[in-house]
Enzyme design. Structure first.
Site, PDB file in Angstrom:
ATOM      1  N   ASP A  40       0.965  -0.997  -0.027  1.00  0.00           N
ATOM      2  CA  ASP A  40      -0.112  -0.215  -0.171  1.00  0.00           C
ATOM      3  C   ASP A  40       0.856   1.180  -0.185  1.00  0.00           C
ATOM      4  OD1 ASP A  40      -2.434   1.502   0.222  1.00  0.00           O
ATOM      5  OD2 ASP A  40      -2.207   1.569   2.408  1.00  0.00           O
ATOM      6  N   ASP A  53      -0.520   5.080   0.692  1.00  0.00           N
ATOM      7  CA  ASP A  53      -0.930   5.873   1.697  1.00  0.00           C
ATOM      8  C   ASP A  53      -0.609   5.489   3.231  1.00  0.00           C
ATOM      9  OD1 ASP A  53      -1.428   8.277   0.461  1.00  0.00           O
ATOM     10  OD2 ASP A  53      -3.180   7.220  -0.554  1.00  0.00           O
TER      11      ASP A  53
END
Length: 266
Positions: A13, A15
């Site tokens: 991922d 963020d």
């Protein structure tokens, strides 16, 4: 032995894992560079469709993480494909989102519908959008009342940012769902669509782990996809004792492993 040695591939991922807003998380770029130098197959997976894959690849490159755009899979890519399937060739799409998402959807052969003519839409696509207002909500309801399908990039209620979380796609989607009585099909994590596309980009990797900061999307989706999951505490699910579905101490969703940040893996 570094944790990365247990795997030959990673879905990572962005963020809350690599950066918070514009600020890189200390040690994360270096950890990713180490993974790549060790020959690990890495695909970055994000529910945030505010940039095209090439723009994300450029930003990673500025941090010293050299990857091509084919190694970036966003919920925007997935939702555009789902919208094309739902609307059919040349179908109309009412898009609540920024220009990069609109470009992805138009690129799938759909016609972008303006908010003055919402009933021309065969599909409504919802994403995080700072410009969202009541007129957009009204247009969405009219399109959905007229029979349009409802899709969303995610139902993440917030997104991690420097200084505290901001409202996410899920906050806007909640308004649209309540106003229309419709339930959206979700393109991004934790649903299977994004994971399947990401894994197809690294077919040679036999043992893959999902690395994320949100229990209810990254970790839940990785678990459902049969992957090992690694929770980093640098983003959303980093506050034990806060209660709720994102508290690592009490949440029902459990990762295979919990670490402070990406740097801990190397």
């Amino acid at each position: 032995m570094p944790i990365i040695d247990d795997y030959d591939g990673f879905l990572v991922d962005l963020d809350g894992v690599v950066w918070l807003g514009r600020d890189p998380i200390p040690g994360s770029p270096e950890a990713l560079a180490t993974m790549l130098a060790a020959g690990k197959e890495v695909v970055f997976v994000t529910n945030n469709p505010t940039k095209q894959p090439a723009a994300y690849a450029e930003r990673l490159g500025e941090l010293g993480v050299a990857v091509g755009p084919e190694r970036i899979v966003t919920a925007g890519i997935v939702v555009a494909r789902l919208a094309a399937k739902a609307a059919g060739p040349g179908g109309g799409a009412l898009v609540l989102g920024r220009e990069p998402l609109r470009e992805l959807i138009a690129g799938e052969g759909l016609r972008l519908v303006d908010f003055e003519h919402p009933t021309e839409a065969a599909v409504v696509v919802v994403s995080g959008w700072r410009e969202f207002n009541y007129d957009h909500l009204l247009a969405s309801k009219r399109a959905l009342d007229a029979g349009a399908s409802l899709l969303a990039t995610s139902h993440d209620p917030t997104m991690p940012m420097t200084g505290g979380e901001w409202p996410g796609t899920g906050a806007i989607l909640a308004a649209v769902e309540v106003a229309s009585g419709k339930v959206a099909e979700i393109a991004g994590k934790p649903e299977h669509h994004l994971f399947e596309l990401a894994l197809s980009r690294i077919p040679r990797a036999k043992r893959v782990a999902m690395i994320g900061d949100r229990l209810t999307s990254d970790i839940a989706g990785g678990n459902r996809s049969g992957l090992d999951t690694i929770l980093v505490l640098s983003g959303t699910s980093g506050k034990a004792g806060s209660g709720g579905s994102e508290d690592p101490a009490t949440a029902a969703v459990k990762p295979t492993l919990t670490v402070a940040n990406l740097a801990a893996l190397v």
